[in-house]
Scaffold this active site. Structure first.
Site, PDB file in Angstrom:
ATOM      1  N   THR A 185       3.289  16.846 -10.847  1.00 38.05           N
ATOM      2  CA  THR A 185       3.503  15.403 -10.735  1.00 38.05           C
ATOM      3  C   THR A 185       2.756  14.733 -11.884  1.00 38.05           C
ATOM      4  O   THR A 185       1.788  15.288 -12.402  1.00 38.05           O
ATOM      5  CB  THR A 185       3.015  14.900  -9.355  1.00 38.05           C
ATOM      6  OG1 THR A 185       3.169  13.488  -9.295  1.00 38.05           O
ATOM      7  CG2 THR A 185       1.568  15.263  -9.079  1.00 38.05           C
ATOM      8  N   GLU A 329       1.403  15.482  -3.476  1.00 31.97           N
ATOM      9  CA  GLU A 329       0.160  16.151  -3.054  1.00 31.97           C
ATOM     10  C   GLU A 329       0.055  16.270  -1.535  1.00 31.97           C
ATOM     11  O   GLU A 329      -0.843  16.901  -1.018  1.00 31.97           O
ATOM     12  CB  GLU A 329      -1.061  15.376  -3.586  1.00 31.97           C
ATOM     13  CG  GLU A 329      -1.236  15.432  -5.097  1.00 31.97           C
ATOM     14  CD  GLU A 329      -0.534  14.296  -5.828  1.00 31.97           C
ATOM     15  OE1 GLU A 329       0.491  13.796  -5.309  1.00 31.97           O
ATOM     16  OE2 GLU A 329      -1.001  13.912  -6.926  1.00 31.97           O
ATOM     17  N   LYS A 440       6.446   3.462 -11.435  1.00 31.21           N
ATOM     18  CA  LYS A 440       7.451   4.316 -10.794  1.00 31.21           C
ATOM     19  C   LYS A 440       8.832   3.686 -10.962  1.00 31.21           C
ATOM     20  O   LYS A 440       9.138   2.671 -10.365  1.00 31.21           O
ATOM     21  CB  LYS A 440       7.133   4.529  -9.322  1.00 31.21           C
ATOM     22  CG  LYS A 440       7.820   5.777  -8.814  1.00 31.21           C
ATOM     23  CD  LYS A 440       7.207   6.283  -7.539  1.00 31.21           C
ATOM     24  CE  LYS A 440       7.524   7.750  -7.373  1.00 31.21           C
ATOM     25  NZ  LYS A 440       7.211   8.235  -6.043  1.00 31.21           N
ATOM     26  N   TRP A 445       7.895   8.966 -12.266  1.00 32.72           N
ATOM     27  CA  TRP A 445       6.680   8.366 -12.819  1.00 32.72           C
ATOM     28  C   TRP A 445       6.719   8.185 -14.336  1.00 32.72           C
ATOM     29  O   TRP A 445       7.245   9.029 -15.053  1.00 32.72           O
ATOM     30  CB  TRP A 445       5.466   9.244 -12.523  1.00 32.72           C
ATOM     31  CG  TRP A 445       5.053   9.276 -11.095  1.00 32.72           C
ATOM     32  CD1 TRP A 445       5.050  10.362 -10.289  1.00 32.72           C
ATOM     33  CD2 TRP A 445       4.560   8.186 -10.305  1.00 32.72           C
ATOM     34  NE1 TRP A 445       4.587  10.013  -9.046  1.00 32.72           N
ATOM     35  CE2 TRP A 445       4.279   8.692  -9.025  1.00 32.72           C
ATOM     36  CE3 TRP A 445       4.328   6.827 -10.566  1.00 32.72           C
ATOM     37  CZ2 TRP A 445       3.788   7.889  -7.995  1.00 32.72           C
ATOM     38  CZ3 TRP A 445       3.839   6.031  -9.541  1.00 32.72           C
ATOM     39  CH2 TRP A 445       3.572   6.559  -8.281  1.00 32.72           C
TER      40      TRP A 445
HETATM   41  P1  AMP Z   1       5.361  11.168  -5.630  1.00 28.83           P
HETATM   42  O1  AMP Z   1       4.231  12.113  -5.655  1.00 28.83           O
HETATM   43  O2  AMP Z   1       6.149  11.166  -6.891  1.00 28.83           O
HETATM   44  O3  AMP Z   1       6.215  11.364  -4.419  1.00 28.83           O
HETATM   45  O4  AMP Z   1       4.760   9.709  -5.545  1.00 28.83           O
HETATM   46  C1  AMP Z   1       3.915   9.297  -4.518  1.00 28.83           C
HETATM   47  C2  AMP Z   1       3.572   7.853  -4.712  1.00 28.83           C
HETATM   48  O5  AMP Z   1       4.772   7.061  -4.706  1.00 28.83           O
HETATM   49  C3  AMP Z   1       2.703   7.245  -3.646  1.00 28.83           C
HETATM   50  O6  AMP Z   1       1.342   7.488  -3.849  1.00 28.83           O
HETATM   51  C4  AMP Z   1       3.045   5.757  -3.798  1.00 28.83           C
HETATM   52  O7  AMP Z   1       2.357   5.178  -4.890  1.00 28.83           O
HETATM   53  C5  AMP Z   1       4.514   5.798  -4.122  1.00 28.83           C
HETATM   54  N1  AMP Z   1       5.322   5.693  -2.887  1.00 28.83           N
HETATM   55  C6  AMP Z   1       5.945   6.691  -2.229  1.00 28.83           C
HETATM   56  N2  AMP Z   1       6.604   6.209  -1.159  1.00 28.83           N
HETATM   57  C7  AMP Z   1       6.378   4.873  -1.126  1.00 28.83           C
HETATM   58  C8  AMP Z   1       6.762   3.806  -0.251  1.00 28.83           C
HETATM   59  N3  AMP Z   1       7.555   3.998   0.793  1.00 28.83           N
HETATM   60  N4  AMP Z   1       6.317   2.563  -0.536  1.00 28.83           N
HETATM   61  C9  AMP Z   1       5.518   2.327  -1.604  1.00 28.83           C
HETATM   62  N5  AMP Z   1       5.126   3.285  -2.465  1.00 28.83           N
HETATM   63  C10 AMP Z   1       5.549   4.549  -2.234  1.00 28.83           C
END
Ligand code: AMP
Length: 540
Positions: A185, A329, A440, A445
């Site tokens: 990630t 994570e 995002k 990302w």
């Molecule tokens: P990832 O590891 O790419 O799945 O990203 C995780 C991150 O995405 C989280 O720490 C949040 O910052 C953001 N994220 C994931 N789901 C949500 C959600 N439903 N609402 C707001 N932010 C989210």
């Protein structure tokens, strides 16, 4: 005194063995890169998984070896998940949307031994081959008739690897903490970081999904993961679906509204899972056709905050929205927002208000919010703090990266999510901001720091900052704010070309704003909070 129960290791391969025995006709339907729709069952899949595992053994794969995939959602990718982990190796899913530089970094950092790829990605691998480990073998995920012309020396054909191999296998036994999957990630600082899932964490996460979203994860339902198999194991669906007897409909690479509508419609999919950007495309198509896809009744929205208008549009059309939050994570599920029975009858407005929150925690994930000094804050629906998590499905450190690991854990071993949140007395979590310096966009990302480092290398730039700004389609886009050097006039086109040279196209900002100075915090750092506020108020 110890309990007197058997201890059998929790192992991923047992899921497919179980599904083949108990849900033999559960389906896997895939839109293939070959251009057709492929259908198979859990029973047939278990046979092919065994054949693939024998094929991998023949190639000399050892326990712990990292075997990479660069592929869309489809049955062959699903088979790789089970065969690779089944023999004790590690399935390393690579995100094809990464920049060339990031892809080179992770293939080398993971020390991948074999790379399985869809035909679509052969040109990328040809271009980057010289930068990958010399002994890396490439297997193209198709049959002999569809093998492309390629400059990749010794490239193997997936179906030939399976041909003639036994359809049964005695899966080896090993410790349930053995590594099973690896997913990188984006980090705030440059290089991506690997989350290394174990058999145990993967099964516990699958159990959690099944008990948390039981209306979807049950025998006979049809689920479409738009969320890619290369993004946190498609949120665990490849494990939870066969475990519960649900069927999976894999969309391949076409994720536009029209293609998705047609597939949902013809395959009578009940529930589809993905990021908000994808659902905006589907909603346009639903509005144009004036109807829902046949049988469609549920959508899981995660990866970014679900916009209120989107929740409202689905719910008023009778589609249940489950807004979920999690992280790579965390395997990834942390919270989900299906409403409890006592809220089901609330007026629509209030239901939607509720569903805008990220919902309640799932079993096995503890959450706390703390202030800047690390003191716990109350779950009163008002106090806003840094969100930390702890549990058996949460990383205990990044793969071979102690430097990146140390700062993300507190003294008591809780993991810092980089999200800012409030939690109310009923346990509902609301993400209010992000402390990590990332953007995002469309579920993927972009590192602000990466962009800033590149732009700072331009001789006409004195300082710069990249912030996330809201975007109706992509949720967020990067905005580059530049302070020119005295007497210099950096050109927007030059800076964008500099970025385009080093990054994937979608990571390059759409716009640059030139300013005389950047707002600073008390400690002299650029205050991105102020910049975001200035942008929101039209002051940039
Ligand atoms: P990832 O590891 O790419 O799945 O990203 C995780 C991150 O995405 C989280 O720490 C949040 O910052 C953001 N994220 C994931 N789901 C949500 C959600 N439903 N609402 C707001 N932010 C989210």
């Amino acid at each position: 005194m110890k309990g007197q129960m058997m201890h059998r290791p929790l192992k991923i391969a047992d899921i497919i063995t179980f599904a083949a025995a108990n849900y033999p006709n559960g389906e896997l339907v895939s839109v293939r890169t070959e251009g057709d729709i492929h259908r198979t069952t859990y029973r047939e899949t278990a046979h092919r998984v065994a054949q693939l595992a024998h094929g991998l053994n023949k190639l000399g794969v050892n326990p712990g070896d990292r075997i990479a995939t660069l592929a869309w959602n489809g049955y062959r990718h699903f088979e790789l998940y089970y065969a690779i982990s089944g023999i004790g190796a590690v399935c390393h899913t690579i995100n094809p949307r990464l920049s060339a530089e990031q892809m080179i970094y992770i293939v080398n950092h993971a020390k991948d031994r074999i790379l399985f790829c869809d035909t679509t990605f052969v040109p990328i691998i040809e271009k980057l081959r010289a930068h990958f480990p010399e002994d890396l073998r490439v297997v193209i995920m198709t049959d002999r008739a569809h093998m492309p012309e390629t400059s990749l020396e010794g490239a193997l054909c997936y179906e030939e690897l399976l041909d003639g191999q036994p359809q049964e296998i005695d899966w080896p036994d090993f410790d349930e903490n053995q590594a099973a999957g690896l997913c990188y990630t984006s980090g705030t600082t440059g290089n991506p970081k690997g989350t290394l899932f174990s058999h145990r964490s993967t099964l516990l996460h699958a159990f959690t999904l099944c008990i948390t979203i039981p209306k979807v994860l049950q025998e006979g339902t049809r689920i479409l993961p738009v969320v890619p198999l290369f993004h946190v194991n498609a949120w665990g669906l490849p494990y939870a679906a066969p475990l519960s007897g649900a069927s999976l409909i894999f969309p391949g690479g076409a994720l536009d509204g029209k293609s998705l509508f047609d597939l949902l419609d013809t395959e009578k999919v009940f529930s589809a899972w993905g990021v908000p950007t994808v659902w905006l495309g589907l909603m346009n198509e639903i509005n144009q056709r004036g109807r829902l896809p046949d049988g469609f009744g549920d959508v899981v929205i995660g990866g970014s905050a679900a916009p209120r208008t989107l929740i409202e549009a689905f719910e008023t059309k009778g589609v249940n929205v489950c807004h979920a939050w999690g992280m790579t994570e965390m395997s990834p599920l942390g919270t989900q927002c299906n409403l409890p029975p006592d809220m089901a009858d609330l007026p629509q407005e209030q239901r939607i208000d509720r569903k805008q929150s990220q919902g309640r925690g799932v079993f096995g994930v503890e959450m706390k919010i703390v202030d800047d000094a690390g003191n716990r804050m109350p779950h009163d629906g008002v106090s806003q703090g840094h969100l930390y998590v702890r549990g058996n499905t949460i990383t205990s450190g990044y793969f071979e990266d102690p430097e990146a690991s140390t700062p993300v854990f507190d003294r008591d071993g809780w993991f810092c999510t980089g999200d800012i949140a409030v939690i109310d007395p009923q346990g509902f979590l609301k993400i209010t901001d992000r402390s990590k310096d990332l953007i995002k966009s469309g579920g993927e990302w972009i590192s602000s720091l990466d962009l800033e480092n590149i732009v700072m290398s331009h001789p006409d730039v004195a300082n710069c900052a990249v912030i996330a700004v809201p975007d109706p389609k992509w949720d967020e886009r990067p905005l580059l704010v530049v302070v020119p050097r005295e007497d210099a006039q950096p050109q927007e086109d030059d800076l964008l070309a500099l970025l385009a040279d080093r990054l994937a196209k979608w990571q390059v900002p759409d716009e640059i704003v030139f300013v005389e100075q950047l707002p600073l915090t008390a400690t002299g750092k650029v205050s991105k909070l102020t910049l975001r506020k200035q942008h929101a108020e039209g002051g940039l």
